[in-house]
Each structure stands twice: as C-alpha cells, then as structure tokens.
Motif scaffolding. Structure first.
Motif, mmCIF file in Angstrom:
data_model
loop_
_atom_site.group_PDB
_atom_site.id
_atom_site.type_symbol
_atom_site.label_atom_id
_atom_site.label_comp_id
_atom_site.label_asym_id
_atom_site.label_seq_id
_atom_site.Cartn_x
_atom_site.Cartn_y
_atom_site.Cartn_z
ATOM 1 N N SER A 1 42.193 30.062 57.804
ATOM 2 C CA SER A 1 40.830 30.050 58.330
ATOM 3 C C SER A 1 40.863 29.653 59.799
ATOM 4 N N ASN B 1 38.931 44.304 60.363
ATOM 5 C CA ASN B 1 38.400 45.016 59.200
ATOM 6 C C ASN B 1 37.132 45.783 59.518
ATOM 7 N N TYR C 1 40.866 33.684 54.309
ATOM 8 C CA TYR C 1 41.707 34.738 53.752
ATOM 9 C C TYR C 1 42.857 34.093 52.988
ATOM 10 N N ASN D 1 41.014 38.874 61.542
ATOM 11 C CA ASN D 1 40.971 39.761 60.381
ATOM 12 C C ASN D 1 39.582 40.347 60.171
ATOM 13 N N GLU D 2 38.564 39.514 60.316
ATOM 14 C CA GLU D 2 37.190 40.000 60.158
ATOM 15 C C GLU D 2 36.883 41.086 61.190
ATOM 16 N N GLY E 1 46.514 37.387 52.649
ATOM 17 C CA GLY E 1 46.073 38.498 53.484
ATOM 18 C C GLY E 1 44.802 39.167 53.011
ATOM 19 N N GLU E 2 44.199 38.667 51.916
ATOM 20 C CA GLU E 2 42.990 39.263 51.362
ATOM 21 C C GLU E 2 41.787 38.370 51.643
ATOM 22 N N ARG E 3 40.639 39.001 51.830
ATOM 23 C CA ARG E 3 39.410 38.245 52.105
ATOM 24 C C ARG E 3 38.992 37.467 50.863
ATOM 25 N N LEU E 4 38.853 36.142 51.001
ATOM 26 C CA LEU E 4 38.433 35.304 49.889
ATOM 27 C C LEU E 4 36.931 35.078 49.898
ATOM 28 N N SER F 1 41.566 34.227 60.805
ATOM 29 C CA SER F 1 40.618 34.876 59.906
ATOM 30 C C SER F 1 39.528 35.599 60.687
ATOM 31 N N GLY G 1 49.249 41.696 48.769
ATOM 32 C CA GLY G 1 47.909 42.058 48.325
ATOM 33 C C GLY G 1 47.871 42.496 46.876
#
Length: 289
Positions: A136, A147, A264, A143-144, A267-270, A140, A67
C-alpha cells in the motif's frame, strides 16, 4: 496420484498452455492421473479446483504466476492438499522465494516429481489470503494508475504510470496498529510481507521468511522524489533495508489505515484501507527443491 493441473492459458505471454501440456504428458508417463482445469477467470478456476480436490485430487499443480495462485488459494487452504508450482507468469515471486526454478519448466517439474514438501504461512487479509506481500502506498497508487490506462501494454504501461505518479505523489499519513500498538507515521509506502518480494522481484521485505509465523511490516518513511527515483532500483536488490528511512516491525497482526489508498496482494487488487492482515501459520503445503 491424482493431479489437478490448473492453468491460465494466457499466462507468460500464452506460454502457460504449452507448459501445462508438456507437464501433463510427463506426469502421465510417470504414472499419475492428470485432470486439467483451464480458466482465465479466478472465480471459475477456484470453484473447479475445489471440486477436483473434493473428488480426490491429492496434488494441485498451478501453471502460472502469483495471480493464478492467489485466485485459487481459498480453495487450497480449506482442504488437505499439496500444491506445486510451475512458474509461467510475469511475477513468479512465490516460486522465487521457495527456490523453484523460474524460466525452466522442466527443472520446476523435477521439483514437483521429487516430492519434497514445506509448509508455509499465509497472510490472511479482510479480502482473502496472500502468499507474498500486501502493498500500500506509492506502489499501489502506481498499480491503480496503470490499471486505468488503456495504452501502452506490458511493462511500459507500468513504467509510464510510475513517472506520472511521481509528479503528483506526496508522503501519505498512515495509522498502523501492530499487535495492538498504534503507530501514526508519514510514509511513502507500507508493505506487509509474508515473503520477501512482490512485483516480479521487488524485495521490499528482504529477509522475510515464509514459515516463521510472523509478518514483516516494512515502512519507507518520506524521501524526496529525486531520492525515491534513486531508491526504487535498490528494491530489486534488497539493499534499501540499509537506508535510514527504512523501518521494519515483526508482528502477527497489522491493521493499516490511510485515506484513499487501495491495497494490493500477490499483485492483485484487494480493496481500500483500512484493512487487517493476520499471519496464518503453517497454512499451505508446497513442493520445494
């Protein structure tokens, strides 16, 4: 040599600060001038790193995980600078893919001091560069969900999100345009790999090479929920590539479309699909064993 040591002080359960302090001391004893950049804010870290490199820093040493490297990448790729990694995050997939020791800061710093470099590719997306994997689909969505949860903390929140998403998940309708060729497919997930793994060792793009000038578009076609539960652990070993539901395409450009899906990277939201990812060959010079 002038070295910029960039650290997220809370990385690795707050071990990042300790690793950075010890690394700075050792670099100073080796005769290097060290400037430290501390920030838990990606934009601030990126701006500070850019300023230090513009002022003459020759090496940027990232103390953290994927990250933090992702946060400062735009400042690195626009400048002629060498990058070193001292793994101190939760994922550390970039370090693993490059053979840099994880869990042994002294050994990782030995790699830095040895001075051997390798120039690797990046995956350029509409939302910035990615080193490891653009993910995706099922992952993902997990992850959503994770979060959005306030409890519990750590890996348990992610595990609960997996269980919750499994109950609601159904195969997704993707439209992929791979080097200009359109492919409509149902899939559990689609990943665009510059490197082989993401998420702390999920080897979704097993076999991907960081400097081959290509992206590995990996598709897992529909499976039952029961089989998905069985298959998921195989991602850590990379043996899922032997499954009949696994499909790989080697490309230079991939456009992913799927309604309601967020991608993502590292590991970060794009951001939401549709999204274009292009390989940028020989984009980053890194220190390796």
């Amino acid at each position: 040599m002038l070295v910029t040591l960039v650290v997220n002080p809370v990385s690795g359960k707050q071990r990042g600060e300790q690793i950075a302090r010890e690394a700075g001391d050792r670099l100073s004893r080796a005769g290097h001038d060290v400037v430290r950049v501390h920030s838990a804010d990606g934009a601030q870290a990126r701006a500070a790193v850019a300023a230090e490199v513009d002022a003459g820093s020759e090496l940027v040493l990232v103390v953290g995980g994927d990250g933090l490297l992702h946060d400062v990448l735009p400042a690195l790729t626009a400048r002629d600078v060498t990058v070193g990694l001292l793994p101190a995050g939760t994922g550390n997939d970039t370090a693993r893919s490059l053979g840099i020791p994880v869990g042994d800061p002294d050994a990782a710093l030995d790699v830095v001091l040895s001075g051997r470099t390798r120039t690797i590719d990046l995956a350029d997306t509409d939302h910035g560069p990615v080193v490891t994997v653009v993910a995706s689909g099922f992952d993902s969505k997990v992850n959503e969900r994770a979060n959005a949860m306030r409890w519990p903390r750590g890996n348990m929140r992610y595990n609960l999100a997996i269980l919750a998403e499994l109950r609601a998940f159904s195969p997704l309708s993707f439209t992929l345009t791979l080097d200009g060729v359109r492919l409509d497919t149902e899939a559990m997930l689609v990943a665009v790999g510059n490197g082989p793994s993401f998420g702390g060792g999920l080897r979704i793009a097993e076999g991907a090479v960081l400097d081959d000038g290509l992206l590995d578009v990996c598709i897992i076609r529909p499976v039952s929920k029961a089989k998905l539960v069985r298959v998921f652990p195989r991602l850590y070993r990379g043996t899922h590539v032997d499954l009949p539901e696994f499909e790989r395409h080697l490309v230079r450009e991939a456009v992913l479309e799927c309604p309601g899906i967020v991608a993502y990277g590292d590991g970060e939201r794009l951001g939401p699909l549709p999204m274009t990812t292009r390989v940028r060959p020989a984009a980053l010079r890194v220190l390796v064993p």
